[in-house]
Every structure is written in structure tokens, then in C-alpha cells.
Motif scaffolding. Structure first.
Motif, PDB file in Angstrom:
ATOM      1  N   GLY A 121      19.837  16.580   1.192  1.00 12.30           N
ATOM      2  CA  GLY A 121      19.736  16.894   2.994  1.00 12.30           C
ATOM      3  C   GLY A 121      18.794  17.292   3.640  1.00 12.30           C
ATOM      4  O   GLY A 121      19.423  17.506   4.497  1.00 12.30           O
ATOM      5  N   PHE A 122      18.020  17.447   3.160  1.00  9.92           N
ATOM      6  CA  PHE A 122      16.216  17.417   4.079  1.00  9.92           C
ATOM      7  C   PHE A 122      16.741  16.037   5.770  1.00  9.92           C
ATOM      8  O   PHE A 122      16.642  14.297   5.208  1.00  9.92           O
ATOM      9  CB  PHE A 122      14.903  17.414   3.629  1.00  9.92           C
ATOM     10  N   GLU A 123      16.029  16.651   6.374  1.00 11.33           N
ATOM     11  CA  GLU A 123      15.193  15.476   7.319  1.00 11.33           C
ATOM     12  C   GLU A 123      13.915  15.785   7.242  1.00 11.33           C
ATOM     13  O   GLU A 123      13.037  15.789   6.852  1.00 11.33           O
ATOM     14  CB  GLU A 123      15.272  16.282   9.145  1.00 11.33           C
ATOM     15  N   CYS A 170       7.489   2.164   9.649  1.00  9.45           N
ATOM     16  CA  CYS A 170       8.144   3.550   8.927  1.00  9.45           C
ATOM     17  C   CYS A 170       9.489   3.364   8.906  1.00  9.45           C
ATOM     18  O   CYS A 170       9.815   3.831   7.845  1.00  9.45           O
ATOM     19  CB  CYS A 170       7.620   4.813   9.805  1.00  9.45           C
ATOM     20  N   VAL A 171      10.532   2.728   9.559  1.00  6.66           N
ATOM     21  CA  VAL A 171      11.086   2.633   9.982  1.00  6.66           C
ATOM     22  C   VAL A 171      12.286   1.935   8.929  1.00  6.66           C
ATOM     23  O   VAL A 171      13.003   2.219   8.205  1.00  6.66           O
ATOM     24  CB  VAL A 171      11.846   2.538  11.659  1.00  6.66           C
ATOM     25  N   GLU A 172      11.692   0.575   8.885  1.00  3.34           N
ATOM     26  CA  GLU A 172      12.321  -0.346   8.034  1.00  3.34           C
ATOM     27  C   GLU A 172      11.714  -0.551   6.556  1.00  3.34           C
ATOM     28  O   GLU A 172      12.611  -0.754   5.754  1.00  3.34           O
ATOM     29  CB  GLU A 172      12.076  -1.956   8.425  1.00  3.34           C
ATOM     30  N   GLU A 173      10.977   0.004   5.898  1.00  5.11           N
ATOM     31  CA  GLU A 173       9.899   0.094   5.235  1.00  5.11           C
ATOM     32  C   GLU A 173      10.104   1.035   4.251  1.00  5.11           C
ATOM     33  O   GLU A 173       9.978   1.175   2.992  1.00  5.11           O
ATOM     34  CB  GLU A 173       8.628  -0.555   4.725  1.00  5.11           C
ATOM     35  N   LEU A 174      10.421   2.318   5.104  1.00  5.51           N
ATOM     36  CA  LEU A 174      10.125   3.949   4.046  1.00  5.51           C
ATOM     37  C   LEU A 174      11.654   4.646   4.985  1.00  5.51           C
ATOM     38  O   LEU A 174      12.079   5.901   4.435  1.00  5.51           O
ATOM     39  CB  LEU A 174       9.407   4.417   4.981  1.00  5.51           C
ATOM     40  N   GLY A 175      12.487   4.115   5.325  1.00  3.40           N
ATOM     41  CA  GLY A 175      13.953   4.508   6.298  1.00  3.40           C
ATOM     42  C   GLY A 175      13.639   5.744   7.282  1.00  3.40           C
ATOM     43  O   GLY A 175      15.126   6.542   6.978  1.00  3.40           O
ATOM     44  N   PHE A 176      12.836   6.257   8.359  1.00  8.45           N
ATOM     45  CA  PHE A 176      13.252   6.825   8.131  1.00  8.45           C
ATOM     46  C   PHE A 176      13.899   7.011  10.074  1.00  8.45           C
ATOM     47  O   PHE A 176      13.524   5.382  10.411  1.00  8.45           O
ATOM     48  CB  PHE A 176      11.366   7.023   9.437  1.00  8.45           C
ATOM     49  N   GLN A 177      14.460   7.545  10.654  1.00  8.31           N
ATOM     50  CA  GLN A 177      15.169   7.277  12.521  1.00  8.31           C
ATOM     51  C   GLN A 177      13.411   7.211  13.461  1.00  8.31           C
ATOM     52  O   GLN A 177      12.341   7.825  13.187  1.00  8.31           O
ATOM     53  CB  GLN A 177      15.323   8.648  12.402  1.00  8.31           C
ATOM     54  N   GLU A 178      13.963   6.559  13.620  1.00  6.17           N
ATOM     55  CA  GLU A 178      12.658   6.128  14.736  1.00  6.17           C
ATOM     56  C   GLU A 178      12.382   7.392  15.430  1.00  6.17           C
ATOM     57  O   GLU A 178      11.393   7.638  15.909  1.00  6.17           O
ATOM     58  CB  GLU A 178      13.281   4.742  15.960  1.00  6.17           C
ATOM     59  N   ASP A 179      13.476   8.168  15.691  1.00  6.26           N
ATOM     60  CA  ASP A 179      12.689   9.093  16.354  1.00  6.26           C
ATOM     61  C   ASP A 179      12.032  10.188  16.039  1.00  6.26           C
ATOM     62  O   ASP A 179      11.578  11.674  15.961  1.00  6.26           O
ATOM     63  CB  ASP A 179      13.818   9.820  17.495  1.00  6.26           C
ATOM     64  N   ARG A 180      12.031   9.997  14.681  1.00  3.76           N
ATOM     65  CA  ARG A 180      11.880  10.829  13.347  1.00  3.76           C
ATOM     66  C   ARG A 180      10.230  10.187  13.567  1.00  3.76           C
ATOM     67  O   ARG A 180       9.339  10.367  12.094  1.00  3.76           O
ATOM     68  CB  ARG A 180      11.834  11.159  12.649  1.00  3.76           C
ATOM     69  N   LYS A 207       0.896  -1.470   0.092  1.00  3.88           N
ATOM     70  CA  LYS A 207      -0.146   0.088  -0.182  1.00  3.88           C
ATOM     71  C   LYS A 207       0.806   1.458  -0.305  1.00  3.88           C
ATOM     72  O   LYS A 207      -0.083   2.507  -0.021  1.00  3.88           O
ATOM     73  CB  LYS A 207      -0.842   0.149   1.210  1.00  3.88           C
ATOM     74  N   PHE A 208       2.221   1.255   0.054  1.00  2.89           N
ATOM     75  CA  PHE A 208       2.761   2.391   0.013  1.00  2.89           C
ATOM     76  C   PHE A 208       2.661   2.865  -1.335  1.00  2.89           C
ATOM     77  O   PHE A 208       3.157   1.975  -2.092  1.00  2.89           O
ATOM     78  CB  PHE A 208       4.433   1.744   0.302  1.00  2.89           C
ATOM     79  N   TYR A 209       3.062   4.389  -1.202  1.00  5.15           N
ATOM     80  CA  TYR A 209       2.670   4.954  -2.596  1.00  5.15           C
ATOM     81  C   TYR A 209       4.181   5.215  -3.252  1.00  5.15           C
ATOM     82  O   TYR A 209       4.586   5.690  -2.719  1.00  5.15           O
ATOM     83  CB  TYR A 209       2.276   6.388  -3.139  1.00  5.15           C
ATOM     84  N   PRO A 210       4.295   4.489  -4.268  1.00  3.88           N
ATOM     85  CA  PRO A 210       6.038   4.552  -4.912  1.00  3.88           C
ATOM     86  C   PRO A 210       6.118   5.870  -4.930  1.00  3.88           C
ATOM     87  O   PRO A 210       7.372   6.435  -5.259  1.00  3.88           O
ATOM     88  CB  PRO A 210       5.515   4.184  -6.142  1.00  3.88           C
ATOM     89  N   GLN A 211       5.111   6.769  -5.665  1.00  9.71           N
ATOM     90  CA  GLN A 211       5.623   7.743  -5.837  1.00  9.71           C
ATOM     91  C   GLN A 211       5.983   8.722  -4.418  1.00  9.71           C
ATOM     92  O   GLN A 211       6.816   9.468  -4.280  1.00  9.71           O
ATOM     93  CB  GLN A 211       4.456   8.993  -6.406  1.00  9.71           C
ATOM     94  N   MET A 212       5.653   8.477  -3.804  1.00  7.88           N
ATOM     95  CA  MET A 212       6.449   8.895  -1.752  1.00  7.88           C
ATOM     96  C   MET A 212       7.430   8.691  -1.978  1.00  7.88           C
ATOM     97  O   MET A 212       7.731   9.371  -1.211  1.00  7.88           O
ATOM     98  CB  MET A 212       5.310   9.049  -0.712  1.00  7.88           C
ATOM     99  N   LYS A 213       7.546   6.849  -2.022  1.00 10.80           N
ATOM    100  CA  LYS A 213       8.871   6.580  -1.721  1.00 10.80           C
ATOM    101  C   LYS A 213      10.106   7.805  -2.650  1.00 10.80           C
ATOM    102  O   LYS A 213      10.931   7.368  -1.993  1.00 10.80           O
ATOM    103  CB  LYS A 213       9.218   5.440  -1.998  1.00 10.80           C
ATOM    104  N   ALA A 214       9.636   7.964  -3.798  1.00  9.15           N
ATOM    105  CA  ALA A 214      10.580   8.708  -4.271  1.00  9.15           C
ATOM    106  C   ALA A 214      10.697   9.425  -4.023  1.00  9.15           C
ATOM    107  O   ALA A 214      11.993  10.373  -4.410  1.00  9.15           O
ATOM    108  CB  ALA A 214      10.283   8.959  -6.016  1.00  9.15           C
ATOM    109  N   LEU A 215       9.691  10.501  -3.940  1.00 10.07           N
ATOM    110  CA  LEU A 215       9.713  11.912  -2.995  1.00 10.07           C
ATOM    111  C   LEU A 215      10.454  12.257  -1.893  1.00 10.07           C
ATOM    112  O   LEU A 215      11.212  12.976  -1.374  1.00 10.07           O
ATOM    113  CB  LEU A 215       8.407  12.624  -2.523  1.00 10.07           C
TER     114      LEU A 215
END
Length: 317
Positions: free
Chosen positions: A161-163, A179-189, A145-153
Motif C-alpha cells: 500500500g505504499f505510494e 519511469c512511468v512505462e518501465e517502473l510503473g510510477f504515476q507521472e505526477d510522482r 540498466k534497471f536494477y532487478p532488485q529495485m524493481k522487486a522492492l
């Protein structure tokens, strides 16, 4: 000219070329397939304009309906109701009866009350247990269900260089792991509704404020992120305050075009953001896919309306 001097000059030229090439790669924009040429042009111009900025560059995102689909049901609801169905349904012990009563309440109450009762439902567990509930539901029913457009964004923003931060009205622990494992976010973010955890590592029913619901999303930015974002993306009325903290570009996905919102001056979500020259409107495909045994179906939860990129429909919030 000595061999040493020639070698030094060649090394210097090589290093200069390498730095130039590395810089070019660092700031290369990748066109996002599925977004219009106009949107891509605006995104590229925006990202290029941030190259020389010597500040924290922050981008904030809502989660459900913005990063991944919410049709037919929100992941938070399906995860909790499926857990209740598997662990509490039909049982007569006090804990099971209490937890199952909360399910019935959550199905029929308003969003603010539901936020509180989700935390009550999860209380008594460890953070790891709650993370596993969300992650299990994701892998069972939402992994496509993750939007590929948003992954690319996200990839483009990080390349410049964006957080990148998630601000969700769902329980924070429930969404963190995937969100961490699939989209690469830092856990504290990955910020959602926080609940107090005891010294013994048990989650309580005490909500830690500010809570990211409506204006609370803007309060979360001021309290935890501590700088105004340059980019913000959402999909509903509940993201208005968060998106309005952006001093740069905004993106609204699949906006509702039929329901006037009092807080938006009587405009629909689509009308409200169409009037903002710094906001991009885009549509992503979000329809029911897969023959899943939805707990939300069994408990008669109202479905979210589908959105097809060719024929945008009303999205229920």
C-alpha cells in the motif's frame, strides 16, 4: 435446516475464506534475489510492521544510480549530448550555435550550474518532445540498466500500500515517460527539475522551485508530497537530506567509501550511513555493457566508476 439457510452459511464461509486468502496475498512479501538474507529480513519486518498503519505510506527514491545504472554515463547527460550531436553539431545557424555552446558549458561546470543549463538547453521544446528525448535514449542505451532488485522492492512496497515517488536532480520531463512505462510510477510522482511551461505549451528556461538538488530534495518532499516518507533510498551524498526525512527505513546503494564529505561531518557516504541503525547498505552491479556509440565519449565526459557486487568500487558523483 432449510436448503436456503445451508446455502447462506456456505456462502458466508466461502466469503470469509476468500477475504482471508485475499488479505494474505495482499500482504505477502516476495524475497528479493540479489539482496542479502539480512537485508531481506529487515525489509520483510519493516513491511509487516506497516500493515496496520492507517496513514499515507510513502516511499521516495533517487533515480540515477538508485533505480538504474549510471555507468558509464548519466542518462540525462547522454540524452542531451546525443540530441545535440544529431541536431546541432556542425550547424551555423544561431540556435544550433547557442545550444552547442551550452553542451560545452555543461561538460565543464559544477552540478548546480549544469542543472540550470540543462533547462536552458531544453527550452523552446514541448513537454512531449522532451519526454521523447529521454525515452529514446533509454530504449537505445539504458533499457537493460534497471536494477532487478529495485524493481522487486518497488513491487513489494506497492503490495503493502505504499505510494512510490521518484525525486531526481535531472530534468523532470526527460525522465517521466520511461519511469512511468518501465517502473510503473504515476507521472505526477516522478519529480525532477521542473521548468515553467507557457500557455502555448512551450517549455521555458525558468526553473520552478524547489529544485531537487541536495537540500532541495527534502524541500520537494515538504512542498509536493506533504508528508514524511516511511522509506527512502539513494546512492550518493546528494540524497542525504532526502533520506533523512524518512521516519522509517532507509537504503543506500553502492555508497562511496573513499571521499570524505564535509556536509556528512567528514565521513564518506558509506561511513555516514553505516552509523545509522535504520539504514541498510546494499550493492548492485553497475558496469559498462554494450558497444554503444556514446556521445559522452565523443565529448570527453568523465565516466562514472563501475561497481561490481563482489568488489564494490568508488562511484563518482
Amino acid at each position: 435446516m432449510s436448503n436456503f439457510k445451508k446455502t447462506f452459511q456456505l456462502v458466508a464461509v466461502f466469503l470469509f475464506v476468500s477475504v482471508v486468502q485475499l488479505s494474505a496475498q495482499t500482504y505477502k512479501y516476495q524475497k528479493i534475489v540479489g539482496f542479502s538474507d539480512e537485508t531481506n529480513a529487515k525489509l520483510e519486518a519493516f513491511l509487516q510492521s506497516t500493515i496496520s498503519m492507517n496513514i499515507r505510506k510513502v516511499a521516495v527514491f533517487d533515480c540515477d544510480g538508485t533505480l538504474f545504472g549510471q555507468v558509464p554515463y548519466y542518462l540525462a547527460e547522454e540524452a542531451l549530448y546525443e540530441y545535440a550531436r544529431r541536431n546541432y553539431a556542425g550547424k551555423k545557424d544561431a540556435k544550433s550555435v547557442e545550444k552547442f555552446k551550452l553542451v560545452d558549458k555543461m561538460i565543464h561546470e559544477d552540478a548546480i550550474s549544469r542543472e540550470r543549463d540543462r533547462i536552458k538547453f531544453l527550452s523552446g521544446m514541448t513537454p512531449e518532445e522532451i519526454q521523447r528525448i529521454g525515452d529514446d535514449c533509454f530504449h537505445e542505451k539504458y533499457q537493460n540498466k534497471f536494477y532487478p532488485q529495485m524493481k522487486a522492492l518497488l513491487a513489494n512496497l506497492r503490495n503493502y500500500g505504499f505510494e512510490t515517488w521518484v525525486i531526481s536532480a535531472s530534468p523532470e520531463l526527460l525522465y517521466q515517460r520511461f519511469c512511468v512505462e518501465e517502473l510503473g510510477f504515476q507521472e505526477d510522482r516522478v519529480i525532477g527539475v521542473k521548468s515553467l511551461v507557457t500557455m502555448g505549451g512551450v517549455v521555458t528556461d525558468q526553473i520552478v522551485f524547489p529544485s531537487p538538488q541536495d537540500e532541495g530534495k527534502a524541500e520537494v518532499i515538504r512542498t509536493f508530497i506533504k508528508t514524511r516518507p516511511l522509506f527512502a533510498a539513494g546512492n550518493s551524498r546528494g540524497d542525504m537530506e532526502m533520506m533523512n526525512t524518512s521516519v522509517g527505513l532507509k537504503l543506500i546503494l553502492n555508497p562511496d567509501a573513499k571521499t570524505p564529505q564535509k556536509v556528512m561531518g567528514g565521513k564518506t557516504v558509506k561511513e555516514y550511513w553505516a552509523a545509522d541503525p535504520n539504514c541498510i547498505t546494499e550493492y548492485t552491479r553497475d558496469v559498462t555493457e554494450g558497444n554503444y556509440n556514446w556521445a559522452c565519449d565523443e565529448y570527453k565526459v568523465k565516466q562514472n566508476a563501475p561497481t561490481d557486487v563482489s568488489t564494490p568500487a568508488v562511484v563518482i558523483y
